[in-house]
Write a protein that holds these residues in place. Sequence first.
Motif, short mmCIF file in Angstrom:
data_model
loop_
_atom_site.label_atom_id
_atom_site.label_comp_id
_atom_site.label_asym_id
_atom_site.label_seq_id
_atom_site.Cartn_x
_atom_site.Cartn_y
_atom_site.Cartn_z
N TYR A 70 0.72 -1.12 0.13
CA TYR A 70 0.16 0.00 0.09
C TYR A 70 0.87 1.32 0.14
O TYR A 70 0.40 2.33 -0.43
N LEU A 71 2.15 1.12 0.62
CA LEU A 71 2.69 2.49 0.74
C LEU A 71 3.18 3.17 -0.50
O LEU A 71 3.58 4.18 -0.59
N PRO A 72 3.47 2.54 -1.78
CA PRO A 72 3.77 3.38 -2.83
C PRO A 72 2.74 4.06 -3.25
O PRO A 72 3.02 5.43 -3.42
N TRP A 95 -2.47 -0.17 -6.13
CA TRP A 95 -3.47 0.34 -5.14
C TRP A 95 -3.43 2.01 -5.43
O TRP A 95 -2.33 2.53 -5.81
N GLN A 96 -4.69 2.67 -5.45
CA GLN A 96 -4.76 4.11 -5.27
C GLN A 96 -5.55 4.80 -4.28
O GLN A 96 -6.62 4.27 -3.87
N VAL A 97 -5.09 5.85 -3.79
CA VAL A 97 -5.51 6.54 -2.45
C VAL A 97 -6.65 7.23 -3.11
O VAL A 97 -6.68 7.78 -4.17
N THR A 98 -8.05 7.07 -2.35
CA THR A 98 -9.09 7.76 -2.88
C THR A 98 -9.59 8.90 -2.03
O THR A 98 -10.11 9.90 -2.59
N LEU A 100 -6.60 9.06 8.31
CA LEU A 100 -7.06 8.02 7.98
C LEU A 100 -6.90 7.80 6.27
O LEU A 100 -7.68 8.70 5.79
N VAL A 101 -6.15 7.01 5.72
CA VAL A 101 -6.07 7.10 4.24
C VAL A 101 -7.29 5.85 3.73
O VAL A 101 -7.13 4.79 4.34
N HIS A 102 -7.86 6.06 2.69
CA HIS A 102 -8.65 5.05 1.95
C HIS A 102 -7.90 4.88 0.70
O HIS A 102 -7.64 5.53 -0.03
N LEU A 103 -7.99 3.63 0.26
CA LEU A 103 -7.51 3.20 -1.02
C LEU A 103 -8.27 2.29 -1.46
O LEU A 103 -9.24 1.44 -0.90
N LYS A 104 -8.26 1.92 -2.84
CA LYS A 104 -8.73 0.93 -3.74
C LYS A 104 -7.91 0.09 -4.66
O LYS A 104 -6.93 0.83 -4.94
N ALA A 105 -8.20 -0.99 -4.92
CA ALA A 105 -7.40 -1.67 -5.80
C ALA A 105 -7.79 -1.45 -7.21
O ALA A 105 -8.91 -1.12 -7.81
N VAL A 106 -6.53 -1.02 -8.10
CA VAL A 106 -6.56 -0.68 -9.44
C VAL A 106 -5.48 -1.47 -10.15
O VAL A 106 -4.37 -0.91 -9.86
N ASP A 107 -5.91 -1.76 -11.30
CA ASP A 107 -5.03 -2.27 -12.14
C ASP A 107 -3.67 -3.03 -11.42
O ASP A 107 -2.55 -2.83 -11.84
N GLY A 108 -4.07 -4.25 -10.58
CA GLY A 108 -3.01 -4.72 -10.02
C GLY A 108 -2.22 -3.98 -8.56
O GLY A 108 -1.36 -4.59 -8.12
N ASP A 144 -6.95 -1.92 7.77
CA ASP A 144 -8.02 -2.83 7.63
C ASP A 144 -8.14 -3.00 6.00
O ASP A 144 -8.49 -2.11 5.32
N ASP A 145 -7.74 -4.22 5.55
CA ASP A 145 -7.94 -4.52 4.15
C ASP A 145 -8.76 -5.66 4.05
O ASP A 145 -8.66 -6.43 2.92
N SER A 146 -9.97 -5.62 4.65
CA SER A 146 -11.02 -6.73 4.53
C SER A 146 -11.88 -6.31 3.06
O SER A 146 -12.32 -7.13 2.65
N ASN A 147 -11.69 -5.02 2.81
CA ASN A 147 -12.44 -4.66 1.51
C ASN A 147 -11.34 -4.03 0.74
O ASN A 147 -11.22 -3.04 0.93
N PRO A 148 -11.27 -4.83 -0.59
CA PRO A 148 -10.27 -4.28 -1.37
C PRO A 148 -10.74 -3.17 -2.10
O PRO A 148 -9.81 -2.28 -2.45
N GLN A 149 -12.15 -2.78 -2.13
CA GLN A 149 -12.38 -1.39 -2.59
C GLN A 149 -12.51 -0.17 -1.69
O GLN A 149 -12.57 0.82 -1.83
#
Length: 331
Positions: free
Chosen positions: A26-28, A104-107, A94-102, A58-63
């Motif tokens: 997630y850190l990139p 992660w992206q901060v939303t 608190l940072v929120h991220l979602k899975a994108v093209d293999g 908390d990575d229970s929801n990849p979105q």
Amino acid sequence: MGQENRPLVPKADRLPDYIYQGDDPYLPAVCDYILQEYGSFYSQEDAVIPCPLILETDDSNPQDVRLWGIFVLDNYRLVNTTLIGESGGATPGLVHLKAVDGGWQVTSMESVGDGEDFQKDVERIFGMRKGLLDRYQGITSDDIDQARLRSASDYVNWYGLNITQMQDFGWKPVALINAPETAEADQIVHYSGALGYALDDDLRLFSYISFGDNEEGFAGVDALEGISLDIQRREGENADAVAQSLSEGLDRPVIENATIGEDSLAALCVRDAALREGVVKCAYVVAVNDGCLVVTVSNTYYAVEGDPVVEGGAAALETLLDSFRLVDNEQ
């Protein structure tokens, strides 16, 4: 956090931009976000290094992956082989991220506000997870400094840079992780600024600070905290008149001829003869083209009443003053 300073030496060759190269997935994205979101708040220096101190994931929801932490950004100037902190800041949130093209992206990021909003936001953001608020409140400045040390060390190690230590204003340099020992010559800064003087500053003894276009100084670090050597340029002013002005208000003013620096520059020394023995508080007025330089030295702790002498301060100041010399405006 940090100190807005003028350059200590000419601008270094460009250092590589920070790109996270560790193992955390997630850190990139988080580091890129910190750089883009907060980098514009500070003047660009030689190296801009993000430092996310993650307290819980908390990575229970990849979105909607959620990372709670303290998100730090530091601007460093490279001086010899030392990263000197020039500016920076820390933002809990608190940072929120979602899975994108293999990847992660901060939303979005929920940040703790300032002033009256600070405590309310802390309780809302870190209170949503059991025990997290206590963990956040247990974070110390040393914890943050250790995280910053790891981030700066990672940056240097990833790129194989010839950088050995980091330093914050008022603190001694700290060796980077896995770095070679700093060479003695690299602990000394041969400072030459715009005011028309130069000197040799030991990073282990003094930190540089700017007070504006016409005044700057060197403040004692660590055990020498409280001592100072300040230099002010007085354009268009006569040295004798400046010395007389500086003497006003002293209990027992003394203006006497003196010499300072490695070239034994002629100066007027302004001091108070009423000061007790061992206290060094005086100003040297040195004539230069179109004005004069006022070099003020003090070996007493400025934040405590009664002029308590800082042990070892007089000797450190004497060494620094002995290297003082004129440049550009030599008589």
